[in-house]
Design a protein around this motif. Structure first.
Motif, PDB file in Angstrom:
ATOM      1  N   ILE A 263     119.360  76.870 -55.017  1.00 12.62           N
ATOM      2  CA  ILE A 263     118.064  77.353 -55.643  1.00 12.62           C
ATOM      3  C   ILE A 263     116.879  76.750 -55.519  1.00 12.62           C
ATOM      4  CG2 ILE A 263     117.425  78.495 -57.778  1.00 12.62           C
ATOM      5  CD1 ILE A 263     120.063  79.608 -58.381  1.00 12.62           C
ATOM      6  N   GLN A 264     116.981  75.333 -55.807  1.00  9.66           N
ATOM      7  CA  GLN A 264     116.028  74.562 -56.067  1.00  9.66           C
ATOM      8  C   GLN A 264     115.593  74.140 -54.571  1.00  9.66           C
ATOM      9  OE1 GLN A 264     117.868  71.406 -58.099  1.00  9.66           O
ATOM     10  NE2 GLN A 264     117.403  72.082 -60.164  1.00  9.66           N
ATOM     11  N   GLY A 265     116.453  74.101 -53.552  1.00  8.58           N
ATOM     12  CA  GLY A 265     115.976  73.884 -52.212  1.00  8.58           C
ATOM     13  C   GLY A 265     115.291  75.224 -51.738  1.00  8.58           C
ATOM     14  N   LYS A 266     115.696  76.380 -51.834  1.00  9.69           N
ATOM     15  CA  LYS A 266     115.085  77.563 -51.546  1.00  9.69           C
ATOM     16  C   LYS A 266     113.560  77.635 -52.229  1.00  9.69           C
ATOM     17  CE  LYS A 266     115.807  82.664 -51.204  1.00  9.69           C
ATOM     18  NZ  LYS A 266     115.790  82.476 -49.822  1.00  9.69           N
ATOM     19  N   MET A 267     113.592  77.263 -53.444  1.00  6.92           N
ATOM     20  CA  MET A 267     112.261  77.301 -54.164  1.00  6.92           C
ATOM     21  C   MET A 267     110.946  76.476 -53.360  1.00  6.92           C
ATOM     22  SD  MET A 267     111.329  76.057 -58.022  1.00  6.92           S
ATOM     23  CE  MET A 267     111.789  74.239 -57.686  1.00  6.92           C
ATOM     24  N   LEU A 268     111.746  75.200 -53.062  1.00  7.76           N
ATOM     25  CA  LEU A 268     110.732  74.180 -52.342  1.00  7.76           C
ATOM     26  C   LEU A 268     110.232  74.738 -51.310  1.00  7.76           C
ATOM     27  CD1 LEU A 268     112.371  70.948 -53.490  1.00  7.76           C
ATOM     28  CD2 LEU A 268     110.176  71.787 -54.140  1.00  7.76           C
ATOM     29  N   HIS A 269     111.410  75.405 -50.359  1.00 12.05           N
ATOM     30  CA  HIS A 269     110.878  76.054 -49.064  1.00 12.05           C
ATOM     31  C   HIS A 269     109.801  77.061 -49.135  1.00 12.05           C
ATOM     32  CE1 HIS A 269     113.463  74.432 -46.008  1.00 12.05           C
ATOM     33  NE2 HIS A 269     114.501  74.555 -46.802  1.00 12.05           N
ATOM     34  N   SER A 270     109.990  77.958 -50.336  1.00 10.45           N
ATOM     35  CA  SER A 270     109.286  79.143 -50.536  1.00 10.45           C
ATOM     36  C   SER A 270     107.619  78.405 -50.907  1.00 10.45           C
ATOM     37  CB  SER A 270     109.580  79.690 -51.618  1.00 10.45           C
ATOM     38  OG  SER A 270     108.665  80.886 -52.176  1.00 10.45           O
ATOM     39  N   LEU A 271     107.718  77.528 -51.639  1.00 11.75           N
ATOM     40  CA  LEU A 271     106.405  76.774 -52.139  1.00 11.75           C
ATOM     41  C   LEU A 271     105.493  76.199 -51.034  1.00 11.75           C
ATOM     42  CD1 LEU A 271     107.534  75.379 -55.404  1.00 11.75           C
ATOM     43  CD2 LEU A 271     106.365  77.374 -55.400  1.00 11.75           C
ATOM     44  N   ALA A 272     106.434  75.341 -50.226  1.00 15.65           N
ATOM     45  CA  ALA A 272     105.770  74.818 -48.878  1.00 15.65           C
ATOM     46  C   ALA A 272     105.154  75.959 -48.084  1.00 15.65           C
ATOM     47  CB  ALA A 272     106.928  74.027 -48.354  1.00 15.65           C
ATOM     48  N   ARG A 273     105.889  77.115 -47.854  1.00 17.09           N
ATOM     49  CA  ARG A 273     105.109  78.081 -46.902  1.00 17.09           C
ATOM     50  C   ARG A 273     104.000  78.673 -47.582  1.00 17.09           C
ATOM     51  NH1 ARG A 273     110.673  80.055 -46.719  1.00 17.09           N
ATOM     52  NH2 ARG A 273     110.236  81.454 -48.062  1.00 17.09           N
ATOM     53  N   GLN A 274     104.095  78.717 -48.893  1.00 12.21           N
ATOM     54  CA  GLN A 274     102.587  79.196 -49.572  1.00 12.21           C
ATOM     55  C   GLN A 274     101.750  78.386 -49.491  1.00 12.21           C
ATOM     56  OE1 GLN A 274     103.471  82.042 -52.755  1.00 12.21           O
ATOM     57  NE2 GLN A 274     105.855  81.170 -52.620  1.00 12.21           N
ATOM     58  N   TYR A 275     101.847  76.850 -49.363  1.00 12.45           N
ATOM     59  CA  TYR A 275     100.736  75.933 -49.282  1.00 12.45           C
ATOM     60  C   TYR A 275     100.328  75.981 -47.706  1.00 12.45           C
ATOM     61  CZ  TYR A 275     100.511  74.488 -53.957  1.00 12.45           C
ATOM     62  OH  TYR A 275     100.222  74.503 -55.572  1.00 12.45           O
ATOM     63  N   GLY A 276     101.352  76.401 -46.787  1.00  9.01           N
ATOM     64  CA  GLY A 276     101.106  76.162 -45.278  1.00  9.01           C
ATOM     65  C   GLY A 276     101.542  74.769 -44.892  1.00  9.01           C
ATOM     66  N   THR A 332     114.568  72.512 -62.796  1.00 11.55           N
ATOM     67  CA  THR A 332     114.007  73.406 -61.607  1.00 11.55           C
ATOM     68  C   THR A 332     112.400  73.731 -61.948  1.00 11.55           C
ATOM     69  OG1 THR A 332     116.263  74.453 -61.282  1.00 11.55           O
ATOM     70  CG2 THR A 332     114.471  75.365 -60.534  1.00 11.55           C
ATOM     71  N   TYR A 333     112.257  73.830 -63.093  1.00 10.44           N
ATOM     72  CA  TYR A 333     110.769  74.146 -63.456  1.00 10.44           C
ATOM     73  C   TYR A 333     109.919  72.829 -63.132  1.00 10.44           C
ATOM     74  CZ  TYR A 333     106.356  75.310 -65.734  1.00 10.44           C
ATOM     75  OH  TYR A 333     105.131  75.426 -66.121  1.00 10.44           O
ATOM     76  N   ALA A 334     110.685  71.700 -63.550  1.00 11.50           N
ATOM     77  CA  ALA A 334     109.915  70.608 -63.277  1.00 11.50           C
ATOM     78  C   ALA A 334     109.647  70.144 -61.593  1.00 11.50           C
ATOM     79  CB  ALA A 334     110.452  69.223 -63.992  1.00 11.50           C
ATOM     80  N   ILE A 335     110.880  70.417 -60.974  1.00 13.81           N
ATOM     81  CA  ILE A 335     110.661  70.025 -59.683  1.00 13.81           C
ATOM     82  C   ILE A 335     109.695  71.102 -58.905  1.00 13.81           C
ATOM     83  CG2 ILE A 335     112.129  70.486 -57.546  1.00 13.81           C
ATOM     84  CD1 ILE A 335     114.277  69.315 -59.097  1.00 13.81           C
ATOM     85  N   GLY A 336     109.689  72.084 -59.333  1.00 14.06           N
ATOM     86  CA  GLY A 336     108.820  73.172 -58.707  1.00 14.06           C
ATOM     87  C   GLY A 336     107.333  72.872 -59.031  1.00 14.06           C
ATOM     88  N   ARG A 337     106.986  72.400 -60.507  1.00 15.96           N
ATOM     89  CA  ARG A 337     105.599  71.841 -60.650  1.00 15.96           C
ATOM     90  C   ARG A 337     105.231  70.647 -60.015  1.00 15.96           C
ATOM     91  NH1 ARG A 337     101.210  71.327 -60.640  1.00 15.96           N
ATOM     92  NH2 ARG A 337      99.774  71.185 -62.339  1.00 15.96           N
ATOM     93  N   ALA A 338     106.262  69.704 -59.991  1.00 16.77           N
ATOM     94  CA  ALA A 338     105.726  68.330 -59.050  1.00 16.77           C
ATOM     95  C   ALA A 338     105.680  68.832 -57.695  1.00 16.77           C
ATOM     96  CB  ALA A 338     106.835  67.335 -59.609  1.00 16.77           C
ATOM     97  N   GLY A 339     106.648  69.827 -57.290  1.00  9.82           N
ATOM     98  CA  GLY A 339     106.305  70.127 -55.920  1.00  9.82           C
ATOM     99  C   GLY A 339     105.043  70.805 -55.546  1.00  9.82           C
ATOM    100  N   CYS A 340     104.586  71.617 -56.360  1.00 10.89           N
ATOM    101  CA  CYS A 340     103.234  72.203 -56.235  1.00 10.89           C
ATOM    102  C   CYS A 340     102.189  71.140 -56.165  1.00 10.89           C
ATOM    103  CB  CYS A 340     102.754  73.366 -57.282  1.00 10.89           C
ATOM    104  SG  CYS A 340     103.594  74.736 -57.002  1.00 10.89           S
ATOM    105  N   LYS A 341     102.118  70.063 -56.948  1.00  9.88           N
ATOM    106  CA  LYS A 341     100.855  69.120 -56.925  1.00  9.88           C
ATOM    107  C   LYS A 341     101.002  68.326 -55.806  1.00  9.88           C
ATOM    108  CE  LYS A 341      98.991  65.671 -59.814  1.00  9.88           C
ATOM    109  NZ  LYS A 341      97.679  66.162 -59.573  1.00  9.88           N
ATOM    110  N   TYR A 342     102.376  67.987 -55.312  1.00  6.87           N
ATOM    111  CA  TYR A 342     102.578  67.275 -54.066  1.00  6.87           C
ATOM    112  C   TYR A 342     102.114  68.170 -52.761  1.00  6.87           C
ATOM    113  CZ  TYR A 342     105.060  65.653 -50.055  1.00  6.87           C
ATOM    114  OH  TYR A 342     105.650  65.163 -48.827  1.00  6.87           O
TER     115      TYR A 342
END
Length: 377
Positions: A263-276, A332-342
């Motif tokens: 689930i965390q991997g899928k989340m990071l994939h999704s976030l990356a797509r939305q940041y291009g 999961t929330y923290a990984i998503g938050r840090a992932g967005c900043k990255y």
């Protein structure tokens, strides 16, 4: 070390989407839920619109039947993180709310009683509250006095509010939290000193966050203005949905070992797509490195320990599962938050500060764990 990161990357980034439907359904079936109780026209749907920021919310527009006469509203509609339940107006003729009350109290985490300050006749609401109080499943209650500024005279306004407050507290048997609001700007404009603002909105947000701390996460958009954070806020509800799905899947012995990283991997994939940004092994390795050289090892070790703990008789099915759920939600929330900043800085071709990434990860982890634990007390 590169080989280790490669193995971890492949583990949390499967070639095929994992079967997440069961975890998602479990999360959505147990969403933090506010139950709205009041007469027709008391301002329930306006309250929902104000809390969610969705001005189009109306009963019948976004709300779906959950009994023959009660309705529910999951927000946002896609990947929801919060649910509102709305019973039919209790003052309507030929309406027996007994079935709705039974259904709603079984799935609610908190009750919001909505009363117009200028309406002292609340017998139907009070009768419903007697049944709810007798059942004993609802502990968290907030009384919202609406349309307060329709009573121009301050003394008369306070008397009307106090009267309704006393009626409810007499039935409930204790002092209750309450707020005084008026959602109509023209009302605020007509009373000196309110500067055309939504009267009582700040107090309402504060009290709702006390009832369901997840609301506090949703309200952060009003507290921050920088570009990076505003980008994160657009994705925050999606991240909370993934966090909820991860937590739900980690409640059962053995399941979380596969489902949570997936689930965390899928989340990071999704976030990356939305940041291009292309999310690949290089990006994962860099991101994990920014979180700390030992992050991946600690992550895998703690995940395994949590799964083993859930197999311990009695403890594993109670304390062990509860701890696993809270940690998976927070992680999961923290990984998503840090992932967005990255991803924000990568998308702009900017260098990423390791200290900033670690700080925002730890901050989000602490906040999300506390929120999830309070929501499930």
């Amino acid at each position: 070390m590169q080989r280790f990161f490669k193995n971890i990357y492949q583990y949390i980034n499967p070639d095929k989407d994992p079967a997440l439907q069961a975890a998602n359904q479990e999360w959505e079936s147990s969403l933090p839920t506010l139950w709205l109780l009041g007469k027709t026209g008391a301002g329930k749907s306006t309250l929902v619109a104000t809390v969610t920021g969705n001005e189009l919310v109306e009963v019948g527009n976004g709300f779906q039947p959950c009994t023959q006469t009660a309705v529910e509203y999951a927000f946002p509609e896609e990947n929801p993180v919060l649910r509102f339940l709305d019973t039919r107006g209790l003052s309507e003729a030929d309406y027996d709310p007994s079935d709705d009350i039974e259904a709603c109290q079984a799935q609610s985490h908190a009750l919001v009683i909505v009363m117009k300050a200028e309406e002292p006749e609340q017998s139907d609401v009070l009768a419903a509250l007697k049944k709810i109080r007798k059942d004993g499943r609802i502990d968290s209650v907030l009384l919202v006095h609406t349309a307060c500024l329709s009573i121009i005279d301050p003394e008369q306004r306070l008397q009307a509010i106090r009267y309704n407050q006393d009626q409810v507290e007499k039935v409930w048997g204790t002092t209750l939290m309450s707020v005084h609001v008026d959602f109509h700007e023209e009302s605020a404009d007509s009373v000196a000193g309110y500067n055309n603002e939504l009267f009582g909105l700040s107090a309402l947000n504060t009290q709702l966050a006390e009832l369901l701390p997840i609301i506090q996460l949703m309200q952060q958009a009003k507290q921050h203005g920088d570009a990076e954070h505003n980008n994160f806020l657009k994705l925050q509800q999606e991240i909370m949905w993934y966090a909820g799905s991860a937590a739900a899947s980690d409640a059962l012995p053995g399941v979380g070992l596969v489902s949570v990283p997936a689930i965390q991997g899928k989340m990071l994939h999704s976030l990356a797509r939305q940041y291009g940004v292309e999310w690949n092994r290089k990006r994962f390795t860099e991101f994990a490195g920014l979180l700390g050289s030992s992050f991946a090892l600690k992550y895998a070790t703690k995940l395994g320990v949590r799964q083993l703990a859930k197999f311990i008789p009695v403890y594993g099915q109670t304390v062990g599962s509860a701890v696993a759920v809270a940690i998976s939600f927070g992680m999961t929330y923290a990984i998503g938050r840090a992932g967005c900043k990255y991803l924000y800085h990568i998308s702009r071709g900017e260098p990423v500060n390791e200290t900033d990434i670690r700080h925002i990860f730890e901050q989000a982890l602490k906040q999300a764990k506390e929120s999830h634990e309070k929501d499930n007390q």
